[in-house]
Design an enzyme around this catalytic site. Structure first.
Site, PDB file in Angstrom:
ATOM      1  N   LYS A  70       0.784  -1.007  -0.111  1.00 56.13           N
ATOM      2  CA  LYS A  70      -0.016   0.036   0.071  1.00 56.13           C
ATOM      3  C   LYS A  70       0.847   1.307   0.019  1.00 56.13           C
ATOM      4  O   LYS A  70       0.346   2.363  -0.319  1.00 56.13           O
ATOM      5  CB  LYS A  70      -0.924  -0.025   1.171  1.00 56.13           C
ATOM      6  N   THR A 111       7.083  -9.258  -5.201  1.00 54.75           N
ATOM      7  CA  THR A 111       5.313  -9.517  -4.885  1.00 54.75           C
ATOM      8  C   THR A 111       5.051 -10.471  -5.834  1.00 54.75           C
ATOM      9  O   THR A 111       5.889 -11.358  -6.530  1.00 54.75           O
ATOM     10  CB  THR A 111       4.876  -8.095  -5.297  1.00 54.75           C
ATOM     11  N   VAL A 164      12.599 -20.368 -10.183  1.00 58.13           N
ATOM     12  CA  VAL A 164      12.479 -21.743 -10.029  1.00 58.13           C
ATOM     13  C   VAL A 164      13.627 -22.338  -9.230  1.00 58.13           C
ATOM     14  O   VAL A 164      14.790 -22.016  -9.568  1.00 58.13           O
ATOM     15  CB  VAL A 164      12.508 -22.412 -11.489  1.00 58.13           C
ATOM     16  N   LYS A 199       6.004 -23.122 -11.575  1.00 57.27           N
ATOM     17  CA  LYS A 199       7.406 -23.353 -11.756  1.00 57.27           C
ATOM     18  C   LYS A 199       7.674 -24.142 -13.138  1.00 57.27           C
ATOM     19  O   LYS A 199       8.613 -23.949 -14.190  1.00 57.27           O
ATOM     20  CB  LYS A 199       7.930 -24.050 -10.867  1.00 57.27           C
TER      21      LYS A 199
END
Length: 760
Positions: free
Chosen positions: A394, A447, A539, A612
Site C-alpha cells: 500500500k 511481490t 524456479v 514453476k
C-alpha cells in the site's frame, strides 16, 4: 574576445609602483646600507618579503581607461601578477577540494584530481568545468608556474596542482605503438568528464553541388561575421553537410546569418536545408592526456552512453587526442556523465535498485543481505547498490531526488509508515525510474502481484532497462525462447550482455507463468529493446536451474525431458511425515520454518509447482499455460476453495485443523509406498517431444534420483542427447525467504558484474 595583457607595459608599471608608492606606503623598505651591516641580527625584519593584497578583476587600458578582465577575472589577475612578479606558485582558493573528475552535483561519486597538465585543465575548463577558466592559466604556462586549486573551507586538503604541458602529437607518435587502454591495469586514460549545457545544433545539409571547400569557408565565415561562438564542428565525409554546436542563446542569430549567406543556394535548391534544434542539448566531453595512442577509449565512452540509453547527436575528437566530445539531449546529461564516469572506473559501478514488496519476508531478507554485504561488494567488486525506492502493498518511499539512496539500515516498516511515505502509485514509481540519472537501474519485484507483472512490458519498452530495467526476483530470462537454432540463442544472449544496464528481477512467477499473451508481449518488448529480464530465482530459489538449462540449449544440446521436484514444501512434508508425524503436523512444521507460500494451499494443491513447470516449459520453447499441466492436488475442493477468516496466523491454524482430515489417507499412501521400499515424492515431468507436462505425488524406488531427496531440497534432472548414460542433476536446498533472497542477490550480482565488465 577576451582581454590580452600588455606585458611590457604591465611590468614597467609594476616596477614603478614597487620602487615608488610601495616604498612610500611602507610596503617594503629600501636598504641602501645593506653591505655595511651584513651581520646585523635584526636585518631580517627589513628584508622579509611583504604580503601584497591587490584588487582583482579590474584593470586599465594603455590609455588609462578603466576596464575589467571579464569572467573569472580575479583568477586571471592572480596569474597575471604571478607572471609579472616571477612567483614560484599560484594558489586559487575555492569552495571545492580542487578540480573534480566531474561536477559533484551531477555525479555524486566524483572526486578531486591530484594533478593535471595545463592542457588538460584548459580542455576541462573550455568544456564547462566551473572551477577554472582557460584564460586564467595562460600567464603561468610560459613560465611553468604551478597553479594550486584548494578549498578555503578545507585548507588541510592538498587539492589539485596544475603544472607542465602535455606531450605534442609528434612526440606521442614517435613510438608509434598503439595499445588498448584496458591492458594498462590501474592506469586511467582520462582525467575528467565535463559538460556544457544549453547548446544548439545548427546544420547545413546537401550542399554537394556547391563544393566542399567553399561550403566550409562560407559557413564558418558567416559564423565569424555574426560573432557566433562555435563550440564544435563536424562535417560529413562528402563535405556536403556541416553541423556546428553553438550556445543556445546564439542559435537563432546563427540560423539567420547562415540563411542569409546561402540565400541564393536555398532558393535554387542547391542546399537542401538549414536547421536548428529546438530542444535543449548539452556537450559531454572526456578529457585526458592518456587518451593518445590508446585504443578503446572512445569505444568505452560511446558504449557507456549506449548502455545508459543516451542518444548521441554529434561526435567530435580533437586532433590532440586529449578530448572526445559528444552532444546529447539536455535531459540525458546527468545520466551520460554518470555512465561515462563509471565506465572508466573513476567511480564504483552503482546499481540503482527499486524493491517492490520490501516489507515481506522475501524483500526483508534481501535488504538484510544487501546491508550485510555492502562493504564486501565495494571492496571486492567495486560495486555499489543504491536502493532508491521501496514499496509495500500500500505504501512506497523514494529518494528525495533522482538517484538519491535510501538508508536501508533503518527499519523499513517504520520508513513506510513515516511522514515521507506515500500511497503506492505505480505510475509515479515508473516516472521516477525513467527520471533516474543512474544508467544502471534495476527493478526487484518481490511481490506476487498480477498488476505489477502488467508493468513489465511497459518498463522494457520505455528503456528503463536501456540496459534494461527489469528483473524478477525468482526468474531470470535473457534468452529468446522462440529462437529456432542454438546460434540464435547464443547471439541473443550475447547481445543482451553487451547492451543491458537496468533489468527487472523477480522471484514471483506471475509474469513467467501468467497468460501466454502477456508473456509473449513481454518477450517481444524485451527483444525489441534489447532488454534483460532476470528470473533465475523463480524456479529453485538460489539453485542454477534456469542457467543450466540455458547453457545446455545455447551450446547445442537437445533437452529431451526434465523431471524432478521443484517444491521445497512438498519435499519437506514427505521427508518428515511418518508413523509418528502425521501429514498435518509435517505441513505445520514447514509453515513454521517459512518454507511454504503465504497460503500453504498453493503448495499442497500443486499450484505453485505448476507455475514453476510452466516457466521451465516456456524456457524450452513450449507454448504451455497453467491449464495445460496435468497436476494432482492433495487437497479436496472443500479445503482448496474455502474462504478463511481472520489474520494470517488464524487462517494458518484453521487450515492445519482442516488438514487433519487428510492425515489418515496420506498415512495410508505413505505405508503403501514403504511396503514396496519406495518413498513418496511430488514429482514433475516435462516431455519435450510430446509437449506434455505433469506433476503428481509418486512412489519412487531407490533407482529414482528423487529417492534420497532431503528436507526442503529441489531437484531437476536434465535428460539430453549428451547426457545419455545418466542425467545432469541440479539439487540443493531451495525453500525459505533467505535462500530465495540469495537467488535474487545472485541475479543482481550477475548484472552488476556485467555492468562492471562492460566498462573496464
Amino acid at each position: 574576445g577576451g582581454v590580452v595583457p600588455l606585458w611590457e607595459e604591465t611590468e614597467r608599471r609594476m616596477q614603478a609602483w614597487w620602487e615608488g608608492e610601495a616604498v612610500r606606503e611602507g610596503v617594503h623598505v629600501e636598504d641602501d646600507n645593506a653591505d655595511a651591516d651584513a651581520n646585523a641580527n635584526d636585518a631580517d625584519a627589513d628584508h622579509t618579503a611583504p604580503i601584497v593584497i591587490a584588487t582583482g578583476f579590474v584593470a586599465t587600458s594603455s590609455e588609462g581607461v578603466p576596464t575589467t578582465l571579464k569572467r573569472s577575472g580575479s583568477d586571471y589577475s592572480a596569474t597575471i601578477f604571478a607572471k609579472v612578479t616571477h612567483a614560484s606558485r599560484v594558489t586559487m582558493w575555492k569552495n571545492t577540494d580542487g578540480v573534480y573528475t566531474a561536477d559533484p552535483r551531477r555525479v555524486p561519486e566524483a572526486f578531486s584530481i591530484s594533478s593535471l597538465k595545463y592542457d588538460e585543465a584548459m580542455e576541462l575548463a573550455y568544456f564547462g568545468a566551473q572551477v577554472l577558466h582557460p584564460l586564467a592559466m595562460v600567464p603561468c604556462i610560459d613560465s611553468n608556474i604551478p597553479v594550486y586549486v584548494r578549498n578555503i573551507f578545507n585548507p588541510a586538503f592538498e587539492g589539485t596542482v596544475i603544472q607542465g604541458r602535455c606531450a605534442s602529437l609528434s612526440e606521442v607518435n614517435k613510438d608509434g605503438k598503439v595499445v588498448n587502454w584496458r591492458s594498462k591495469r590501474g592506469v586511467i586514460p582520462i582525467k575528467g568528464i565535463t559538460s556544457v549545457d544549453r547548446v544548439s545544433l545548427l546544420t547545413l545539409e546537401g550542399a554537394s553541388v556547391i563544393g566542399g571547400a567553399e561550403v566550409a569557408e562560407r559557413f564558418m565565415g558567416s559564423m565569424a561575421d555574426a560573432g557566433i561562438n562555435v563550440l564544435m564542428v563536424t562535417q560529413a565525409s562528402s563535405e556536403s553537410s556541416i553541423t556546428v554546436v553553438v550556445p543556445e542563446d546564439q542559435g537563432k542569430k546563427a540560423l539567420g546569418a547562415l540563411r542569409s549567406t546561402f540565400e541564393l543556394e536555398l532558393s535554387r535548391s542547391n542546399v537542401n536545408a538549414i536547421s536548428l534544434t529546438d530542444t535543449p542539448m548539452s556537450i559531454v566531453a572526456i578529457v585526458g592526456e592518456g587518451m593518445a595512442m590508446n585504443s578503446g577509449v572512445s569505444a568505452s565512452f560511446m558504449s557507456s552512453l549506449a548502455k545508459a540509453n543516451v542518444n548521441i547527436r554529434v561526435i567530435a575528437q580533437g586532433s590532440s587526442e586529449r578530448q572526445v566530445a559528444v552532444v546529447v539531449a539536455g535531459e540525458d546529461t546527468s545520466r551520460a556523465l554518470r555512465a561515462a564516469h563509471m565506465a572508466f572506473t573513476l567511480s564504483q559501478t552503482t546499481c540503482s535498485v527499486v524493491i517492490l514488496g520490501g516489507t515481506g519476508k522475501l524483500g526483508s531478507a534481501l535488504i538484510r543481505q544487501l546491508n550485510a554485504q555492502k562493504e564486501s561488494l565495494k571492496k571486492n567488486l567495486n560495486l555499489g547498490v543504491c536502493v532508491s525506492a521501496i514499496a509495500s502493498r500500500k505504501k512506497m518511499i523514494m529518494g528525495e531526488s533522482s538517484g538519491l539512496c535510501l538508508s536501508t539500515s533503518a527499519d523499513v516498516d517504520e520508513m513506510l509508515t513515516g511522514e515521507k511515505a506515500k500511497d503506492l502509485d505505480m505510475e509515479a514509481l515508473t516516472a521516477m525510474l525513467e527520471a533516474d540519472v543512474n544508467p544502471h537501474r534495476v527493478v526487484v519485484d518481490c511481490t506476487n502481484d498480477d498488476g505489477i507483472a502488467g508493468f513489465y512490458e511497459r518498463w522494457m519498452s520505455s528503456g528503463i532497462n536501456g540496459e534494461c530495467v527489469q528483473w524478477e526476483v525468482m526468474e531470470r530470462n535473457e534468452m529468446n525462447h522462440n529462437s529456432k537454432t542454438q546460434i540464435g540463442y547464443l547471439l541473443n544472449t550475447l547481445s543482451m550482455s553487451i547492451s543491458q544496464t537496468s533489468p527487472v528481477i523477480s522471484p514471483g512467477r506471475r509474469a513467467g507463468a501468467g497468460p501466454l499473451s502477456r508473456y509473449d508481449a513481454i518477450r517481444e518488448a524485451q527483444r525489441a529493446n534489447s532488454a534483460e529480464w532476470q528470473y533465475e530465482s523463480s524456479v529453485g530459489a538460489a539453485l542454477p536451474i534456469l542457467t543450466t538449462l540455458r547453457d545446455l540449449l545455447q551450446t547445442g544440446d537437445e533437452v529431451q525431458r526434465l523431471r524432478g521436484c521443484v517444491s521445497g514444501t512438498m519435499a519437506y512434508v514427505f521427508r518428515t511425515m511418518d508413523e509418528n508425524t502425521p501429514f498435518s503436523e509435517a505441513v505445520r512444521q514447514a509453515m513454521e520454518k517459512d518454507f511454504t507460500e503465504n497460503d500453504v494451499r498453493e503448495d499442497l494443491s500443486g499450484y505453485d509447482a505448476t507455475r514453476k513447470i510452466v516457466v521451465l516449459a516456456r524456457e524450452l520453447g513450449l507454448n504451455v499455460s497453467m491449464e495445460d499441466v496435468e497436476v494432482e492436488s492433495l487437497l479436496p475442493d472443500d479445503i482448496r476453495n474455502k474462504e478463511y477468516e481472520g489474520d494470517t496466523e488464524a487462517m494458518r491454524a484453521a487450515v492445519i485443523e482442516d488438514l487433519k482430515a487428510l492425515d489418515g489417507p496420506m498415512l495410508e499412501r505413505w505405508r503403501e509406498a514403504r511396503r514396496d521400499d519406495r518413498e513418496l515424492r511430488y514429482k514433475f515431468v516435462i516431455d519435450v517431444a510430446t509437449g506434455k507436462c505433469s506433476c503428481k505425488l509418486s512412489a519412487v524406488d531407490s533407482k529414482d534420483t528423487l529417492y534420497r531427496l532431503r528436507n526442503n531440497e529441489n531437484l531437476v534432472a536434465f535428460e539430453t542427447t549428451r547426457y545419455t548414460t545418466s542425467p545432469l542433476i541440479v539439487k540443493g536446498a531451495a525453500a525459505g525467504p533467505e535462500l530465495a533472497a540469495a537467488g535474487i542477490f545472485a541475479d543482481l550480482l550477475r548484472l552488476g558484474r556485467a555492468f562492471s565488465t562492460s566498462q573496464t
